[in-house]
Write a protein that holds these residues in place. Sequence first.
Motif, PDB file in Angstrom:
ATOM      1  N   ARG A 199       9.654 -10.155   0.241  1.00  0.00           N
ATOM      2  CA  ARG A 199       9.648 -11.509  -0.312  1.00  0.00           C
ATOM      3  C   ARG A 199       8.769 -11.591  -1.559  1.00  0.00           C
ATOM      4  O   ARG A 199       7.671 -11.038  -1.597  1.00  0.00           O
ATOM      5  CB  ARG A 199       9.151 -12.510   0.732  1.00  0.00           C
ATOM      6  N   SER A 200       9.251 -12.294  -2.569  1.00  0.00           N
ATOM      7  CA  SER A 200       8.508 -12.414  -3.824  1.00  0.00           C
ATOM      8  C   SER A 200       7.234 -13.239  -3.661  1.00  0.00           C
ATOM      9  O   SER A 200       6.347 -13.202  -4.518  1.00  0.00           O
ATOM     10  CB  SER A 200       9.392 -13.045  -4.901  1.00  0.00           C
ATOM     11  N   SER A 201       7.131 -13.965  -2.547  1.00  0.00           N
ATOM     12  CA  SER A 201       5.923 -14.761  -2.304  1.00  0.00           C
ATOM     13  C   SER A 201       4.756 -13.903  -1.807  1.00  0.00           C
ATOM     14  O   SER A 201       3.617 -14.380  -1.757  1.00  0.00           O
ATOM     15  CB  SER A 201       6.221 -15.857  -1.274  1.00  0.00           C
ATOM     16  N   ILE A 202       5.015 -12.661  -1.438  1.00  0.00           N
ATOM     17  CA  ILE A 202       3.941 -11.768  -0.970  1.00  0.00           C
ATOM     18  C   ILE A 202       3.245 -11.185  -2.197  1.00  0.00           C
ATOM     19  O   ILE A 202       3.865 -10.468  -2.989  1.00  0.00           O
ATOM     20  CB  ILE A 202       4.509 -10.638  -0.093  1.00  0.00           C
ATOM     21  N   PRO A 203       1.961 -11.481  -2.412  1.00  0.00           N
ATOM     22  CA  PRO A 203       1.274 -10.983  -3.611  1.00  0.00           C
ATOM     23  C   PRO A 203       1.068  -9.469  -3.566  1.00  0.00           C
ATOM     24  O   PRO A 203       0.914  -8.877  -2.494  1.00  0.00           O
ATOM     25  CB  PRO A 203      -0.062 -11.729  -3.584  1.00  0.00           C
ATOM     26  N   VAL A 204       1.091  -8.871  -4.760  1.00  0.00           N
ATOM     27  CA  VAL A 204       0.960  -7.410  -4.888  1.00  0.00           C
ATOM     28  C   VAL A 204      -0.043  -7.084  -5.984  1.00  0.00           C
ATOM     29  O   VAL A 204      -0.083  -7.747  -7.032  1.00  0.00           O
ATOM     30  CB  VAL A 204       2.322  -6.762  -5.225  1.00  0.00           C
ATOM     31  N   VAL A 205      -0.860  -6.052  -5.736  1.00  0.00           N
ATOM     32  CA  VAL A 205      -1.768  -5.493  -6.732  1.00  0.00           C
ATOM     33  C   VAL A 205      -1.476  -4.004  -6.842  1.00  0.00           C
ATOM     34  O   VAL A 205      -1.267  -3.332  -5.832  1.00  0.00           O
ATOM     35  CB  VAL A 205      -3.246  -5.719  -6.341  1.00  0.00           C
ATOM     36  N   VAL A 206      -1.422  -3.494  -8.058  1.00  0.00           N
ATOM     37  CA  VAL A 206      -1.269  -2.051  -8.281  1.00  0.00           C
ATOM     38  C   VAL A 206      -2.607  -1.506  -8.770  1.00  0.00           C
ATOM     39  O   VAL A 206      -3.182  -2.022  -9.738  1.00  0.00           O
ATOM     40  CB  VAL A 206      -0.162  -1.738  -9.300  1.00  0.00           C
ATOM     41  N   LEU A 207      -3.093  -0.469  -8.097  1.00  0.00           N
ATOM     42  CA  LEU A 207      -4.383   0.141  -8.429  1.00  0.00           C
ATOM     43  C   LEU A 207      -4.129   1.466  -9.137  1.00  0.00           C
ATOM     44  O   LEU A 207      -3.451   2.348  -8.590  1.00  0.00           O
ATOM     45  CB  LEU A 207      -5.200   0.348  -7.155  1.00  0.00           C
ATOM     46  N   VAL A 208      -4.655   1.623 -10.360  1.00  0.00           N
ATOM     47  CA  VAL A 208      -4.394   2.811 -11.181  1.00  0.00           C
ATOM     48  C   VAL A 208      -5.689   3.356 -11.758  1.00  0.00           C
ATOM     49  O   VAL A 208      -6.735   2.707 -11.740  1.00  0.00           O
ATOM     50  CB  VAL A 208      -3.418   2.488 -12.328  1.00  0.00           C
ATOM     51  N   ASP A 209      -5.599   4.592 -12.293  1.00  0.00           N
ATOM     52  CA  ASP A 209      -6.716   5.179 -13.024  1.00  0.00           C
ATOM     53  C   ASP A 209      -6.165   6.035 -14.161  1.00  0.00           C
ATOM     54  O   ASP A 209      -4.962   6.030 -14.433  1.00  0.00           O
ATOM     55  CB  ASP A 209      -7.641   5.981 -12.093  1.00  0.00           C
ATOM     56  N   SER A 210      -7.039   6.789 -14.822  1.00  0.00           N
ATOM     57  CA  SER A 210      -6.622   7.579 -15.985  1.00  0.00           C
ATOM     58  C   SER A 210      -5.697   8.728 -15.622  1.00  0.00           C
ATOM     59  O   SER A 210      -5.087   9.349 -16.500  1.00  0.00           O
ATOM     60  CB  SER A 210      -7.856   8.124 -16.717  1.00  0.00           C
ATOM     61  N   ASN A 211      -5.592   9.048 -14.333  1.00  0.00           N
ATOM     62  CA  ASN A 211      -4.692  10.111 -13.889  1.00  0.00           C
ATOM     63  C   ASN A 211      -3.369   9.572 -13.359  1.00  0.00           C
ATOM     64  O   ASN A 211      -2.541  10.350 -12.871  1.00  0.00           O
ATOM     65  CB  ASN A 211      -5.364  10.952 -12.800  1.00  0.00           C
ATOM     66  N   SER A 212      -3.161   8.271 -13.436  1.00  0.00           N
ATOM     67  CA  SER A 212      -1.862   7.682 -13.067  1.00  0.00           C
ATOM     68  C   SER A 212      -0.919   7.885 -14.254  1.00  0.00           C
ATOM     69  O   SER A 212      -1.148   7.353 -15.338  1.00  0.00           O
ATOM     70  CB  SER A 212      -2.009   6.187 -12.772  1.00  0.00           C
ATOM     71  N   ALA A 213       0.126   8.687 -14.041  1.00  0.00           N
ATOM     72  CA  ALA A 213       0.973   9.071 -15.170  1.00  0.00           C
ATOM     73  C   ALA A 213       2.443   9.074 -14.785  1.00  0.00           C
ATOM     74  O   ALA A 213       2.809   9.067 -13.608  1.00  0.00           O
ATOM     75  CB  ALA A 213       0.563  10.458 -15.677  1.00  0.00           C
TER      76      ALA A 213
END
Length: 402
Positions: free
Chosen positions: A293-307
């Motif tokens: 569901r689009s109502s469920i909030p999402v966070v993406v966690l990245v760093d300098s090695n996310s490629a």
Amino acid sequence: MPPSRRQPLTAVLVVLLPVLLLGGIWLGGHPDRLPGFARDALVADHQTRVVDEAIQRIASDYYRPISTSRLSDASLAGVVKSLGDRFSHYLTPSEFRQFNTPPSFTGIGVAVGPQRRGLLIGRVFDSSPAARAGLQPGELIVAVNGRKLEGLSAEAAIALIKGLPGTDVRIAVERSKTPRARHGATRTLKITRATISEPVVVSVIKTVHGVKLGAVALATFSPGAHGEVHEAVEHLLRAGARGIVLDLRSNGGGLVEEAQLIASIFIGKGTIVTTRGRTQPTQTLVATGNAIRSSIPVVVLVDSNSASASEIVTAALQDHRRATVVGTHTFGKGVFQEEEPLSNGGALDITVGEYFTPNGRNLGGGGVTQGAGITPEVLVAHDVDGATGLNVALATLAAKVK
């Protein structure tokens, strides 16, 4: 007896053959006078013969013995290096065999990301040979078995670390640099390889300010990874999680198709990524449906090695305003490679195209060097142990829960 009809033809040939021969010799020395298609073929053939001639003369006359195979490998590597593309490489037959070693043979237990001088350790797996040897996140692997990693692709460098369980590998590791030193102190460790069974997906449920939240960490975009991520997300939601953190730190990428399917877990419809190349047809990959569901909030966690594939997913969620990005600036790789085996048992791993986000961004800055990357909406300044980044991501997610 009547004269033969063949006599005039024979006479013509006698006259024309020397003319054609002399003309061929003259044109061979003046290729600029030839039509374009013929000139290109002649010049290309001549240049190939010159390279072969040089290799044979060096093998024959150099004051120390040297094999033609070694010289051929060096010439192929030089050709690819002349492209000025840090992501394109020639793999020798032995490197190509190591490159395709099954994952079950891989063996020291670290998650790494590409750096110009080697492999940056992002995570050390618990109870692994690397953990027992004292390797730490933030350290840089600069050489394997005496071979410097600078100039190698991440894939080729990782292949050097792979090997049969029970065999040893010597790793040169550079510690974090000090304010007075450009590079940190280097130590060399002998590590015994082992079968590593670290899962591709790890999930956990956390409670922040009284709110249950789920975190899903993905190590690589390997075949079938989307199924594991989908199962983990659904499990967390059934357990009461009201939002999801997708942790892509130290994830150097993998299959573009897996990136499409994983992004589709969170994006219901629309473009995920578009790929373009000189000889590759333009292809637009879209969401496959069946998203949460689009109502469920999402966070993406990245760093300098996310490629690479990590950036495809992150940028798609960012462009569709489906997630908040937390962490540090990502690697910035906007091109993709294709593995092309050669007749000598080696292979070319060369850049064949670029990929673009739903909003048309190329995260490599439109070139083959490390480029634009993704700038998070919430920056994490210092995250050596990994806990700080996850805590910031969870706090950001908790604030989005309604």
